[in-house]
Every structure is written in structure tokens, then in C-alpha cells.
Design an enzyme around this catalytic site. Structure first.
Site, short mmCIF file in Angstrom:
data_model
loop_
_atom_site.label_atom_id
_atom_site.label_comp_id
_atom_site.label_asym_id
_atom_site.label_seq_id
_atom_site.Cartn_x
_atom_site.Cartn_y
_atom_site.Cartn_z
N SER A 132 52.30 39.43 57.14
CA SER A 132 52.66 40.33 56.05
C SER A 132 52.98 39.56 54.76
O SER A 132 53.04 40.16 53.69
CB SER A 132 53.86 41.19 56.45
OG SER A 132 55.03 40.42 56.49
N LYS A 171 60.43 40.06 53.52
CA LYS A 171 59.69 40.77 52.46
C LYS A 171 60.22 40.34 51.10
O LYS A 171 61.27 39.71 50.99
CB LYS A 171 59.92 42.29 52.61
CG LYS A 171 59.32 42.93 53.86
CD LYS A 171 57.82 43.10 53.77
CE LYS A 171 57.29 43.80 55.02
NZ LYS A 171 57.50 42.99 56.25
#
Lengths: 213, 213
Positions: A132, A171
Site C-alpha cells: 500500500s 499510511k
DNA sequence: AGTGACGGCGAACATGCGTTCGGAGGGGCC
DNA sequence: GGCCCCTCCGAACGCATGTTCGCCGTCACT
């Protein structure tokens, strides 16, 4: 003064390196004498003084084996052992790193040169699972180093705990008005929007390392 | 036997680590005595024997300061100093790494834990300039480690010398019939097609490292 | 109480080891 | 030759340091 060591002095320096590398403690003067086939301890002492004058070694006087190699080739880069606390980005919760380091000896650690965690003291490591963050050049299997943090500024890469999902993920963090956007660095993935109360920042990204398999 | 050290032994072990970290050579028994506020050298000796029995340290008998910490927290990972030979991917030629390592002392080096160059012996490092390998997660400013090689198999990432241009570049290598394709890992860039005679492989990619700025 | 294992004490001993000192070749220089 | 400077010798000196030994207090067990 002749700055470039030669002959006996270079030989002694080389012997020093090898000895320390092998035994993990410095040789005595008589060790050097034997190792370099020198006839007298005073000759060793004499040349050690020379080396000290040239700034290539440091000696602790009156201390047995108090020799330390200086300079780019002698100064060992400091190694720090960073506790590897788990895996991130695929669901598993990770334990919060405790400030209580005692008894951690059995935990897995990664040893890295100190410049990977420059300046920071309570760094911990996580193994990345998933892609990711691929566009931030963090691949599946990479190791990321984080420092404990409770807050972040927009754009920071952080490890966050999502209370409702019970998972931790890596993230980019953006606080946008009444919500928080957790942005993957992967254009095929959607950001996560959630309420600020639902996120708990666990650590801030410092650096990453790709272990050579 | 009580395997988990406690009290005095743990204290001594901790003192050992700190002392070595600071001074780069092990303490004498009397150093330990002072540092741990122990009343007699024999108590230190006694506990050192215990620690040795437990396999936590190694002692070289009859040798001053002949103490070595064992185990995960004591064994320093080996550090290798890799010569940094220049920059790659933007025109400048790099010197071929000579097998003659002698006299290289003044060259810049990077110190890394040995697992970055596992097994290889003549590794050298180059600083990457440009983003032509970005999709291989090699960014501008990264450091790549290469081993000398004269040939490569298709798909290898190699540093190649382009004779006609007089430059060195890092690309993926594909031998296709009568020509060689040098493929950047960047979809905005075109591959280079050239004759096999024009390319000279200088080194094969081992691993990369992103220095934390 | 007796016993034995364990951890600690302090002093003495034997060696390890850094340092010092007088001296000796071997250039370079006047 | 005479004079300095550098390098090396070998031996002795003396503190640093690892080791040993007899003795003591505590604790658990009998």
C-alpha cells in the site's frame, strides 16, 4: 612529519584492526610485538606514540590494552539494535512499544547502523506486509523504522491504530476538518476516511530498509 | 541452574555493555568493581565465572580485560566498509573497481551491516542520480551495492558502460538477438537499444539503501 | 543443631603489561 | 669527523590486573 604511515607503523595498524576484529578487545603491547615480529616492547611503544601523534589511534595511558583506532577505517559505526515489534498493514494489532525495555532480551531485533535511526532513541521496527505504500518506495517485506509519536502533521507517514477495525496500518496522514484521511501511496488503493477519535497514532516514519534476501 | 541473571550479575552485564560501548575496550575486574560498587575483586571474579557458565560472556584467562559479551545483545553484527566509487546514471564515467584495494584508505566508504552485501567480497557502492529505476524502488539519492561482473542474465539490474556515449548507467539488462536492450524501470523513459559490443557490464546489482537524510 | 550450597569479603600473590632508560646504528648536514 | 634526528634494542621497574584462599553470614533442608 611523514603523514602517510609506512612499513612498521602500517603493519601495526593492520594488526590492530585484525586483532580487534577477531577478539573484540585490543591487543597488549606484547601481543603486538609478537604479532608483528618486533624485537622489543619499546619499539612497539615508540611506534604507537607515532601513530598517536598522527591521530590514527588513541591510547588510554596506564590502562592495559587501552588502544582505540580512530579515523574512517577504525571508528566502528555505532550499531543499534532496534526491537522488531511485529508486522504492519495487514490487520494484526501491534503492541505499543513500552518504555520499559527491561526483559526485552528475547524479542527479535534488527541491527542497523545508527544513521538509520539518527538521533532518535525509542525507535522500533515493523515488517511491512503489502504494497500500500509502494509509491513511497516501501515494498512488501521491507522494514520500516518508526519513532513513538502521538500526533502527526499532514503528510507524515504514520502507523495508526484504527479502533473500530482493531488493526494497525501504515499510511500518510491528513487531518481534513472533521475527518482524517489515511492515504495509501498506491494509486490502485482508496484512502480511508474516518473520525479523528477512531485513530490513534502509534509512531512516525523515520526510514525504511529493504533486507537483501 | 538459574538461567535468568538477576541483581548483581545483570548489573555487571549492563556495566560491561556500557563500558565497551563508551571506551571500545573491555573493563578490568577492578573497573567493574568500582562501576558496580562491589566490595571485592573476588566477588566480581565469582560473578564473572557465573556469567561465563551461563554462556553470556567469554573470558580469555590470564589476559587483562579479556572479556567478550556473547549472545544477541553482545555480538556486534559485522560491519563492512564498502568503497563508494562515485555516482551512476547521469553521464559521469566511474572508474572500474580495482582488485588492488591497497592505498584506498582515503576513498569515501559507506559502512553497512554485512547482510547488505551478504557473501560477496568485492562489493562497491554507487550513489544513484536520477529516477530511471524508480519502479524498482530505487530513488534519486539512493545508494546501490554492486558486485563486479562481466556478464549478466536477462532481467538483471546492472551497471553498464556505454562505450559510444562514454557513460555509465544503471538499467535492467536484456540481450535480444543481435542487440541489447537497457530497460529503465520508469514508464516515462524509453529503453536504450544498442549493440552488444558497445556495452561493457561493470557490476551486478545486489541491494539498495536509502540513506535517511 | 548440623550440613551444605550460595554469595560475599578482604588480603595476598603472581603475572600481565605499560613505561623508562642507557645505548646503538644509520642517515643527513655542517 | 662531529652533531643531530629517527628508529630500534634489551632490560629493568612498577603499577595494573587476574587469581587464589581462608573465612563469614544466610538460607533451605534434615
Amino acid at each position: 612529519m611523514n603523514k602517510d604511515v609506512s612499513g612498521k607503523q602500517a603493519q601495526i595498524l593492520e594488526f590492530l584492526r585484525e586483532f580487534i576484529e577477531e577478539k573484540d578487545y585490543p591487543p597488549s603491547i606484547r601481543d603486538i610485538q609478537e604479532g608483528c615480529a618486533i624485537s622489543s616492547t619499546s619499539v612497539v611503544d615508540y611506534n604507537l606514540r607515532k601513530l598517536e601523534d598522527k591521530g590514527l589511534i588513541r591510547r588510554d595511558r596506564e590502562v592495559s590494552r587501552g588502544i582505540e583506532i580512530l579515523g574512517a577505517h577504525g571508528r566502528r559505526p555505532r550499531i543499534v539494535e532496534v526491537p522488531m515489534l511485529g508486522t504492519i498493514a495487514a490487520g494484526q494489532p501491534i503492541p505499543v512499544p513500552t518504555s520499559d525495555r527491561f526483559g526485552n532480551d528475547s524479542d527479535e531485533t534488527v541491527a542497523v547502523t545508527e544513521d538509520m535511526v539518527r538521533g532518535k532513541s525509542n525507535v522500533f521496527a515493523l515488517r511491512v506486509k503489502g504494497t500500500s505504500m509502494i509509491e513511497d518506495l516501501i515494498d512488501d517485506g521491507d522494514i520500516v523504522f518508526l519513532e513513538p509519536a502521538a500526533s502527526a502533521t499532514n503528510g507524515d507517514r504514520v502507523a495508526v491504530w484504527l479502533k473500530d477495525r482493531g488493526e494497525v496500518t501504515l499510511k500518510r496522514y491528513y487531518h481534513e476538518g472533521t475527518r482524517v484521511r489515511l492515504q495509501p501511496a498506491n494509486s490502485t488503493m482508496e484512502p480511508i476516511y474516518t473520525a479523528p477519535e477512531n485513530v490513534e497514532i502509534q509512531g512516525k516514519f523515520i526510514s525504511s530498509l529493504r533486507p537483501s534476501e
